[in-house]
Write an enzyme that holds these catalytic residues in place. Sequence first.
Site, PDB file in Angstrom:
ATOM      1  N   GLN A  27       0.799  -1.224   0.000  1.00 15.04           N
ATOM      2  CA  GLN A  27       0.000   0.000   0.000  1.00 15.04           C
ATOM      3  C   GLN A  27       0.831   1.274   0.000  1.00 15.04           C
ATOM      4  O   GLN A  27       0.363   2.320  -0.447  1.00 15.04           O
ATOM      5  CB  GLN A  27      -0.915   0.014   1.241  1.00 15.04           C
ATOM      6  CG  GLN A  27      -2.021  -1.012   1.219  1.00 15.04           C
ATOM      7  CD  GLN A  27      -2.904  -0.888   2.457  1.00 15.04           C
ATOM      8  OE1 GLN A  27      -2.581  -0.179   3.399  1.00 15.04           O
ATOM      9  NE2 GLN A  27      -4.009  -1.597   2.452  1.00 15.04           N
ATOM     10  N   TYR A  54       4.257 -11.034   4.096  1.00 15.79           N
ATOM     11  CA  TYR A  54       3.755  -9.693   3.817  1.00 15.79           C
ATOM     12  C   TYR A  54       4.299  -9.205   2.482  1.00 15.79           C
ATOM     13  O   TYR A  54       5.511  -9.107   2.284  1.00 15.79           O
ATOM     14  CB  TYR A  54       4.153  -8.708   4.923  1.00 15.79           C
ATOM     15  CG  TYR A  54       3.586  -9.021   6.291  1.00 15.79           C
ATOM     16  CD1 TYR A  54       2.523  -9.913   6.460  1.00 15.79           C
ATOM     17  CD2 TYR A  54       4.105  -8.416   7.430  1.00 15.79           C
ATOM     18  CE1 TYR A  54       2.016 -10.198   7.715  1.00 15.79           C
ATOM     19  CE2 TYR A  54       3.590  -8.683   8.693  1.00 15.79           C
ATOM     20  CZ  TYR A  54       2.548  -9.584   8.826  1.00 15.79           C
ATOM     21  OH  TYR A  54       2.044  -9.856  10.078  1.00 15.79           O
ATOM     22  N   GLN A 177       1.018 -13.957  19.289  1.00 11.95           N
ATOM     23  CA  GLN A 177       0.584 -12.751  18.566  1.00 11.95           C
ATOM     24  C   GLN A 177      -0.837 -12.942  18.038  1.00 11.95           C
ATOM     25  O   GLN A 177      -1.041 -13.445  16.945  1.00 11.95           O
ATOM     26  CB  GLN A 177       1.547 -12.409  17.423  1.00 11.95           C
ATOM     27  CG  GLN A 177       1.229 -11.063  16.804  1.00 11.95           C
ATOM     28  CD  GLN A 177       2.238 -10.620  15.760  1.00 11.95           C
ATOM     29  OE1 GLN A 177       1.875 -10.230  14.662  1.00 11.95           O
ATOM     30  NE2 GLN A 177       3.516 -10.667  16.096  1.00 11.95           N
ATOM     31  N   PRO A 207      -5.009  -3.522  17.250  1.00 11.61           N
ATOM     32  CA  PRO A 207      -5.629  -2.960  18.456  1.00 11.61           C
ATOM     33  C   PRO A 207      -6.670  -1.889  18.151  1.00 11.61           C
ATOM     34  O   PRO A 207      -7.523  -1.594  18.987  1.00 11.61           O
ATOM     35  CB  PRO A 207      -4.437  -2.366  19.216  1.00 11.61           C
ATOM     36  CG  PRO A 207      -3.420  -2.061  18.161  1.00 11.61           C
ATOM     37  CD  PRO A 207      -3.565  -3.174  17.158  1.00 11.61           C
ATOM     38  N   ALA A 209      -8.727  -2.244  15.615  1.00 13.39           N
ATOM     39  CA  ALA A 209      -9.743  -2.957  14.829  1.00 13.39           C
ATOM     40  C   ALA A 209      -9.748  -2.488  13.381  1.00 13.39           C
ATOM     41  O   ALA A 209     -10.775  -2.079  12.828  1.00 13.39           O
ATOM     42  CB  ALA A 209     -11.130  -2.818  15.453  1.00 13.39           C
ATOM     43  N   LYS A 216     -13.474   7.030  12.522  1.00 11.16           N
ATOM     44  CA  LYS A 216     -13.590   7.721  11.222  1.00 11.16           C
ATOM     45  C   LYS A 216     -14.701   7.148  10.345  1.00 11.16           C
ATOM     46  O   LYS A 216     -15.125   7.801   9.382  1.00 11.16           O
ATOM     47  CB  LYS A 216     -12.260   7.669  10.476  1.00 11.16           C
ATOM     48  CG  LYS A 216     -11.814   6.282  10.030  1.00 11.16           C
ATOM     49  CD  LYS A 216     -10.448   6.364   9.350  1.00 11.16           C
ATOM     50  CE  LYS A 216      -9.916   4.991   8.959  1.00 11.16           C
ATOM     51  NZ  LYS A 216      -8.571   5.078   8.371  1.00 11.16           N
ATOM     52  N   ARG A 228      -8.919   1.888   4.870  1.00  4.86           N
ATOM     53  CA  ARG A 228      -8.790   0.423   4.868  1.00  4.86           C
ATOM     54  C   ARG A 228     -10.042  -0.253   4.322  1.00  4.86           C
ATOM     55  O   ARG A 228      -9.967  -1.252   3.614  1.00  4.86           O
ATOM     56  CB  ARG A 228      -8.510  -0.036   6.311  1.00  4.86           C
ATOM     57  CG  ARG A 228      -8.371  -1.551   6.512  1.00  4.86           C
ATOM     58  CD  ARG A 228      -7.105  -2.122   5.925  1.00  4.86           C
ATOM     59  NE  ARG A 228      -5.923  -1.439   6.406  1.00  4.86           N
ATOM     60  CZ  ARG A 228      -5.295  -1.719   7.561  1.00  4.86           C
ATOM     61  NH1 ARG A 228      -5.774  -2.652   8.363  1.00  4.86           N
ATOM     62  NH2 ARG A 228      -4.199  -1.077   7.906  1.00  4.86           N
ATOM     63  N   GLN A 292       1.086   9.313  11.644  1.00  8.58           N
ATOM     64  CA  GLN A 292       0.289   8.317  12.342  1.00  8.58           C
ATOM     65  C   GLN A 292       1.102   7.631  13.434  1.00  8.58           C
ATOM     66  O   GLN A 292       0.576   7.308  14.500  1.00  8.58           O
ATOM     67  CB  GLN A 292      -0.234   7.269  11.350  1.00  8.58           C
ATOM     68  CG  GLN A 292      -1.302   7.793  10.406  1.00  8.58           C
ATOM     69  CD  GLN A 292      -1.724   6.744   9.395  1.00  8.58           C
ATOM     70  OE1 GLN A 292      -0.914   5.951   8.920  1.00  8.58           O
ATOM     71  NE2 GLN A 292      -3.003   6.732   9.056  1.00  8.58           N
ATOM     72  N   ASN A 296       0.100   7.505  17.456  1.00  7.80           N
ATOM     73  CA  ASN A 296      -0.118   6.246  18.175  1.00  7.80           C
ATOM     74  C   ASN A 296       0.783   6.115  19.394  1.00  7.80           C
ATOM     75  O   ASN A 296       0.393   5.543  20.417  1.00  7.80           O
ATOM     76  CB  ASN A 296       0.093   5.051  17.236  1.00  7.80           C
ATOM     77  CG  ASN A 296      -1.040   4.878  16.245  1.00  7.80           C
ATOM     78  OD1 ASN A 296      -2.190   5.176  16.547  1.00  7.80           O
ATOM     79  ND2 ASN A 296      -0.727   4.394  15.060  1.00  7.80           N
TER      80      ASN A 296
END
Length: 337
Positions: A27, A54, A177, A207, A209, A216, A228, A292, A296
């Site tokens: 992305q 990934y 995890q 965390p 979700a 948002k 997303r 971001q 966080n």
Amino acid sequence: MEFRYLGNSGLKISEITYGNWLTHGSQVENDVATQCVRAALDEGISTFDTADVYANTKAETVLGEALKGERRESLEIFTKVYWPTGPGGKNDTGLSRKHVMESINGSLQRLQTDYVDLYQAHRFDTETPLEETMQAFADVVRQGKALYIGVSEWTADQIRQGVALSKELGFQLISSQPQYSMLWRVIEEEVVPTSRELGVSQIVWSPIAQGVLTGKYKPGQELPAGSRATDEKGGGAKMISRFMNDDTLARVQDLQPVADEVGLSMAQLAVAWVLQNDNVAAALVGASRPEQVSENVKAAGVTIPAELMAKIDDVLGDLPVTDPGKTAEGAPKQRVA
């Protein structure tokens, strides 16, 4: 930044850990990904989590480049093995000895390091004897290619079996995890108590979700462009779909007064909430923009008062998913090729 011990070990990690799932190599352009990593370092984050799957190994390559030149001893680098990589051949997946041994070598090359601090079984492999997998992990540790071993999305029983075998084989399985958030609490009934007993910590993913807990997404309104929930190509829309209903979105909006009271944004409240669980060593956060990361990080070291934790439960009511069977339900029943 605050730091916590990972499981029953002497390894300390940053309680906000930078993860690059769904971003690096897919992305986000590489230069922006590097800016995000630099921002994480600037904010005191020392722990970085990735996986070979990934972006089909590209995420590891991007992370390795972004961390080049940093003092290796000051970092904790985590990666994972299980899902198909490369061309997806018959042995390019799972936790067989062959795939584990070949995968660690590939990961180290892409990450440009001699070892990873934590090597994680990305899922449980139903088609490989657990003894074979754990012996392979033991050898990876003895060869100095990984310092510790962890798992991801294993059930409580699987974690118990894994820890027992790791002790027999002379290495430490210290982490789990799982997905964990205000809305997804399936680990609380079985995985967390078992992990506490065995000296295993949680490194939790999603965390926020998948962004729903930022607030948002508004009930009855169009999805924000570039969010997303609009990411059909990268899989983000599929992952977030379970939360994209008006009831969930409306109740999330009702959390805003709680966030205001504790002086946090909605996203920061969500991250701080998972860190209130004493079995959680770190919350994984990703980013598509450097700012971001900085936002966080403000959740680190925050204590949410007990009365506000109770208020969050009152607002969400029976909305959170708590069934411990969801871990096994969501796991692959056979290797994915």
